[in-house]
Scaffold this motif. Structure first.
Motif, mmCIF file in Angstrom:
data_model
loop_
_atom_site.group_PDB
_atom_site.id
_atom_site.type_symbol
_atom_site.label_atom_id
_atom_site.label_comp_id
_atom_site.label_asym_id
_atom_site.label_seq_id
_atom_site.Cartn_x
_atom_site.Cartn_y
_atom_site.Cartn_z
ATOM 1 N N VAL A 131 55.610 49.418 40.480
ATOM 2 C CA VAL A 131 55.681 48.303 39.527
ATOM 3 C C VAL A 131 54.345 48.047 38.849
ATOM 4 N N PHE A 132 53.264 48.553 39.462
ATOM 5 C CA PHE A 132 51.920 48.325 38.920
ATOM 6 C C PHE A 132 51.096 49.590 39.156
ATOM 7 N N PRO A 133 51.271 50.595 38.312
ATOM 8 C CA PRO A 133 50.605 51.883 38.532
ATOM 9 C C PRO A 133 49.086 51.786 38.593
ATOM 10 N N ALA A 134 48.523 50.723 38.047
ATOM 11 C CA ALA A 134 47.067 50.569 38.044
ATOM 12 C C ALA A 134 46.520 50.028 39.368
ATOM 13 N N ALA A 135 47.375 49.864 40.388
ATOM 14 C CA ALA A 135 46.908 49.272 41.640
ATOM 15 C C ALA A 135 45.740 50.048 42.252
ATOM 16 N N LEU A 136 45.767 51.377 42.152
ATOM 17 C CA LEU A 136 44.643 52.175 42.664
ATOM 18 C C LEU A 136 43.356 51.823 41.945
ATOM 19 N N VAL A 137 43.441 51.710 40.624
ATOM 20 C CA VAL A 137 42.268 51.350 39.821
ATOM 21 C C VAL A 137 41.798 49.948 40.171
ATOM 22 N N ALA A 138 42.727 49.001 40.257
ATOM 23 C CA ALA A 138 42.363 47.612 40.533
ATOM 24 C C ALA A 138 41.660 47.475 41.880
ATOM 25 N N ALA A 139 42.162 48.168 42.901
ATOM 26 C CA ALA A 139 41.541 48.088 44.230
ATOM 27 C C ALA A 139 40.123 48.644 44.208
ATOM 28 N N GLU A 159 56.366 40.965 41.018
ATOM 29 C CA GLU A 159 57.003 41.989 41.838
ATOM 30 C C GLU A 159 56.128 42.360 43.040
ATOM 31 N N ILE A 160 54.804 42.428 42.828
ATOM 32 C CA ILE A 160 53.893 42.727 43.939
ATOM 33 C C ILE A 160 53.988 41.635 45.001
ATOM 34 N N ALA A 161 54.017 40.379 44.563
ATOM 35 C CA ALA A 161 54.140 39.273 45.520
ATOM 36 C C ALA A 161 55.425 39.407 46.324
ATOM 37 N N ARG A 162 56.494 39.822 45.677
ATOM 38 C CA ARG A 162 57.769 39.997 46.382
ATOM 39 C C ARG A 162 57.679 41.121 47.412
ATOM 40 N N ILE A 163 57.054 42.231 47.052
ATOM 41 C CA ILE A 163 56.915 43.369 47.971
ATOM 42 C C ILE A 163 56.123 42.959 49.213
ATOM 43 N N TYR A 164 55.028 42.253 49.010
ATOM 44 C CA TYR A 164 54.231 41.798 50.156
ATOM 45 C C TYR A 164 55.009 40.778 50.990
ATOM 46 N N ARG A 165 55.714 39.889 50.315
ATOM 47 C CA ARG A 165 56.489 38.874 51.045
ATOM 48 C C ARG A 165 57.522 39.536 51.934
ATOM 49 N N ALA A 215 57.244 42.330 53.272
ATOM 50 C CA ALA A 215 56.506 42.964 54.375
ATOM 51 C C ALA A 215 55.910 41.936 55.323
ATOM 52 N N GLY A 216 56.123 40.642 55.027
ATOM 53 C CA GLY A 216 55.664 39.588 55.928
ATOM 54 C C GLY A 216 54.354 38.942 55.552
ATOM 55 N N THR A 217 53.861 39.192 54.326
ATOM 56 C CA THR A 217 52.581 38.631 53.891
ATOM 57 C C THR A 217 52.791 37.808 52.624
ATOM 58 N N ALA A 218 52.436 36.522 52.703
ATOM 59 C CA ALA A 218 52.560 35.647 51.539
ATOM 60 C C ALA A 218 51.363 35.832 50.617
ATOM 61 N N LEU A 219 51.610 35.769 49.327
ATOM 62 C CA LEU A 219 50.560 35.885 48.311
ATOM 63 C C LEU A 219 50.685 34.738 47.322
ATOM 64 N N GLN A 220 49.549 34.299 46.807
ATOM 65 C CA GLN A 220 49.551 33.359 45.686
ATOM 66 C C GLN A 220 48.478 33.797 44.700
ATOM 67 N N PHE A 221 48.896 34.441 43.631
ATOM 68 C CA PHE A 221 47.967 34.804 42.576
ATOM 69 C C PHE A 221 47.641 33.553 41.763
ATOM 70 N N ARG A 222 46.410 33.472 41.251
ATOM 71 C CA ARG A 222 45.976 32.254 40.568
ATOM 72 C C ARG A 222 45.459 32.541 39.167
ATOM 73 N N THR A 223 45.569 31.535 38.324
ATOM 74 C CA THR A 223 45.122 31.633 36.939
ATOM 75 C C THR A 223 43.599 31.522 36.866
ATOM 76 N N ARG A 224 43.072 31.741 35.673
ATOM 77 C CA ARG A 224 41.627 31.621 35.480
ATOM 78 C C ARG A 224 41.140 30.217 35.831
ATOM 79 N N ALA A 225 41.858 29.195 35.395
ATOM 80 C CA ALA A 225 41.452 27.823 35.695
ATOM 81 C C ALA A 225 41.455 27.556 37.196
#
Length: 272
Positions: free
Chosen positions: A44-52, A206-212, A214-224
């Protein structure tokens, strides 16, 4: 292992966030469940390797800058599975007398923590099993107190960590960071990265759903929301940027990655 030491169940049949990240960084401490989950993320996010990897490179640059600026004490919370060069290797390459404390609440990281403890003879490194949602416990840990002098400036590092602390309606992430900031003296710094939905909202959802799953909660946040973590402190130039744009080693490096591929804010601030 002695008879008194508990046996740690590493749950190798379940994907784990630390091992997924290790896989994305090209590490070897990951297993089939982690690689399958990483594959779903990449789907869902092919750039994940780059981002990490650019997130990791931000840590290198920020640590090198702070050591060159005179910081000699580093507190890295949410260390993750060791991936060389680790923070102490970067800091002590510039300042051999630097002292570094790593913390993580993950038994998988604890199992590999010995790799974090080989610093320079002049400096010192230590590992503290601890959870960022208990910042008072981190600050009171005897091993931390034996390694760092909290009356002198400390470089606090929270890289790719706080998006694993959902607020649950209680502002948990900002409260934890404010507790840590309040305990550090003037001249201390905060270096931080945090994934954001601002550029690829559908993929990040979609990434948040995949981690969820797998048992890990995520909360991505905005710039503010990211900027709030630095309230009351002075941002170093260039302020809040995406991770690849914060003081790149070469100006052209920042042009090799798009904002949507980075999907992660970064900043460094100093306590007045």
């Amino acid at each position: 292992m002695s008879a008194e030491e508990p046996v740690v169940d590493l749950q190798l049949d379940r994907a784990h966030s630390a091992r997924i990240y290790d896989y994305l960084l090209g590490g070897k401490t990951n297993f089939l469940a982690d690689r399958l989950a990483a594959g779903r993320v990449l789907g869902v996010f092919p750039a994940a390797l780059v981002a990490a990897r650019i997130n990791r490179e931000f840590m290198h640059r920020a640590t090198r800058h702070l050591a060159a600026a005179g910081l000699r004490q580093f507190l890295d919370i949410g260390t993750g599975i060791p991936t060389s060069p680790n923070l102490h290797e970067i800091a002590q390459a510039t300042a051999p007398d630097a002292r570094v404390v790593y913390t993580d609440n993950d038994p998988i990281v604890l199992a590999h923590a010995a790799a974090l403890l080989h610093g320079t003879p002049e400096g010192r490194t230590a590992y503290v099993p601890a959870d960022v949602t208990d910042p008072a416990g981190i600050l009171a840990a005897p091993r931390l107190r034996a390694t760092l002098d909290l009356t002198r400036p400390v470089a606090l590092s929270l890289n790719a960590l706080m998006h694993f602390v959902p607020d649950d309606g209680r502002d948990r992430a900002h409260t934890a960071v404010e507790t840590l900031k309040a305990a550090l003296p003037s001249g201390s710094t905060l270096a931080m990265t945090h994934a954001t939905p601002d550029y690829s909202p559908d993929a990040m959802g979609e990434i948040a759903r995949i981690y969820r799953e797998a048992g890990t909660a995520l909360q991505f946040r905005t710039r503010a929301e990211f900027l709030r973590f630095f309230d009351g402190w002075e941002l170093l130039d260039p302020g809040v940027t995406l991770s690849h744009q914060w003081r790149p080693d070469r100006p052209e490096d920042a042009g090799h990655v798009t904002d949507a591929e980075a999907a992660c804010y970064a900043a460094v601030a100093r306590k007045p």
